[in-house]
Design a protein around this motif. Structure first.
Motif, PDB file in Angstrom:
ATOM      1  N   UNK A  96      15.878   4.317  -0.548  1.00  0.00           N
ATOM      2  CA  UNK A  96      15.451   3.751  -1.828  1.00  0.00           C
ATOM      3  C   UNK A  96      13.990   3.312  -1.786  1.00  0.00           C
ATOM      4  N   UNK A  97      13.576   2.743  -0.658  1.00  0.00           N
ATOM      5  CA  UNK A  97      12.164   2.377  -0.493  1.00  0.00           C
ATOM      6  C   UNK A  97      11.299   3.625  -0.524  1.00  0.00           C
ATOM      7  N   UNK A  98      11.749   4.669   0.162  1.00  0.00           N
ATOM      8  CA  UNK A  98      10.996   5.928   0.170  1.00  0.00           C
ATOM      9  C   UNK A  98      10.869   6.488  -1.244  1.00  0.00           C
ATOM     10  N   UNK A  99      11.949   6.391  -2.008  1.00  0.00           N
ATOM     11  CA  UNK A  99      11.908   6.868  -3.392  1.00  0.00           C
ATOM     12  C   UNK A  99      10.927   6.052  -4.228  1.00  0.00           C
ATOM     13  N   UNK A 100      10.864   4.762  -3.966  1.00  0.00           N
ATOM     14  CA  UNK A 100       9.925   3.895  -4.681  1.00  0.00           C
ATOM     15  C   UNK A 100       8.478   4.289  -4.347  1.00  0.00           C
ATOM     16  N   UNK A 110      11.493  -0.700   9.554  1.00  0.00           N
ATOM     17  CA  UNK A 110      10.664   0.474   9.875  1.00  0.00           C
ATOM     18  C   UNK A 110       9.778   0.935   8.725  1.00  0.00           C
ATOM     19  N   UNK A 111      10.187   0.644   7.501  1.00  0.00           N
ATOM     20  CA  UNK A 111       9.411   1.086   6.346  1.00  0.00           C
ATOM     21  C   UNK A 111       8.481   0.000   5.793  1.00  0.00           C
ATOM     22  N   UNK A 112       8.516  -1.203   6.333  1.00  0.00           N
ATOM     23  CA  UNK A 112       7.753  -2.323   5.761  1.00  0.00           C
ATOM     24  C   UNK A 112       6.256  -2.069   5.737  1.00  0.00           C
ATOM     25  N   UNK A 113       5.698  -1.599   6.848  1.00  0.00           N
ATOM     26  CA  UNK A 113       4.253  -1.393   6.927  1.00  0.00           C
ATOM     27  C   UNK A 113       3.779  -0.387   5.880  1.00  0.00           C
ATOM     28  N   UNK A 114       4.532   0.703   5.721  1.00  0.00           N
ATOM     29  CA  UNK A 114       4.131   1.732   4.758  1.00  0.00           C
ATOM     30  C   UNK A 114       4.222   1.218   3.329  1.00  0.00           C
ATOM     31  N   UNK A 115       5.234   0.417   3.035  1.00  0.00           N
ATOM     32  CA  UNK A 115       5.373  -0.141   1.687  1.00  0.00           C
ATOM     33  C   UNK A 115       4.221  -1.094   1.374  1.00  0.00           C
TER      34      UNK A 115
END
Length: 260
Positions: free
Chosen positions: A133-137, A169-174
């Motif tokens: 869902x984060x990736x989709x955002x 794992x996705x926090x930095x990219x977001x």
């Protein structure tokens, strides 16, 4: 394509190995070895990884994991139409939704951000795990930026995941994407704050947040020793020495000075 003898195919993910069990043993081993090469090379040499993926695809095109690997190899080499076709095939075979965000990003790569945004509103998104869902955002925000909708991109990234102090794992990219969108909108001070937060979460160096912070602070990094420049200066010095112009002294070009 040549495969080092130390690559046995046993390195493959267990779930993928399970899928390959539908193939004859020798063929499964050959496909596994090619998939291992794809995984090992996709970041450092995507073109070569793509080559190995084509071999695996030629050997086992009816295996979902092979179609998925071929899709990611094509995606890494910006062959978005081919990647999208492979991802769609893998999804039909597996019935899963995990590839939905990268499929939407392929639509962006093909210059169709409106389709990516439409996919962001489909029911499949609700079936994704939190990382998906984060990736989709992130993809949806990128599509907004493609359309020149900077404020909408910023709003798209504002979410409980962004506000959370927990690191995933996705926090930095977001956080990085949010900082970059803020900077594009001219909100430099806020952007600097979020690049800093991205850097705090980026334990693996997945982003260049440190470089972006330095750039905002006006810090310029230069090589302490530029071999090509030094070689040129050396040749110039030798020419001048031969002509009797400088007695072997090269003028100080401040390379040893404090560059900040």
């Amino acid at each position: 394509m040549p495969i080092p003898p130390e690559v046995t195919g046993e390195e493959i993910d267990p779930d993928v190995r399970q899928e390959l069990m539908s193939l004859p043993k020798g063929l499964a081993e050959e496909v596994s070895r090619n998939l291992v090469m794809v995984a090992q090379l996709i970041d450092e040499d995507p073109e070569k990884a793509y080559g190995y993926s084509r071999v695996a695809l030629r050997l086992a095109s009816r295996v979902a994991a092979v179609r998925e690997a071929a899709g990611f190899a094509a995606y890494a080499t910006q062959k978005y139409s081919e990647a999208l076709a492979e991802f769609r095939a893998a999804r039909r075979m597996s019935g899963g939704v995990e590839l939905w965000p990268v499929m939407a990003d392929c639509e962006r790569g093909l210059g169709r951000p409106e389709r990516a945004l439409a996919m962001a509103g489909e029911p499949e998104v609700q079936k994704l795990d939190k990382a998906g869902q984060v990736e989709m955002r992130l993809v949806a925000a990128g599509a907004r930026r493609d359309l020149g909708q900077l404020d909408a991109a910023i709003v798209t990234l504002q979410s409980p995941e962004l506000a959370s102090g927990a690191v995933h794992p996705w926090t930095a990219r977001l956080r990085y994407a949010y900082a970059d969108a803020l900077l594009a909108a001219g909100r430099e001070q806020e952007a600097r704050e979020w690049f800093g937060k991205a850097l705090e979460a980026d334990k693996d160096g997945a982003t260049d947040a440190s470089d972006r912070l330095a750039e905002l602070d006006g810090v310029e990094f230069v090589d302490a020793f530029d071999e090509s420049e030094d070689s040129e200066n050396s040749e110039d010095s030798e020419d001048e020495d031969f002509a009797g112009g400088t007695d072997g002294v090269v003028e100080d070009d401040d390379r040893d000075g404090d560059k900040g």
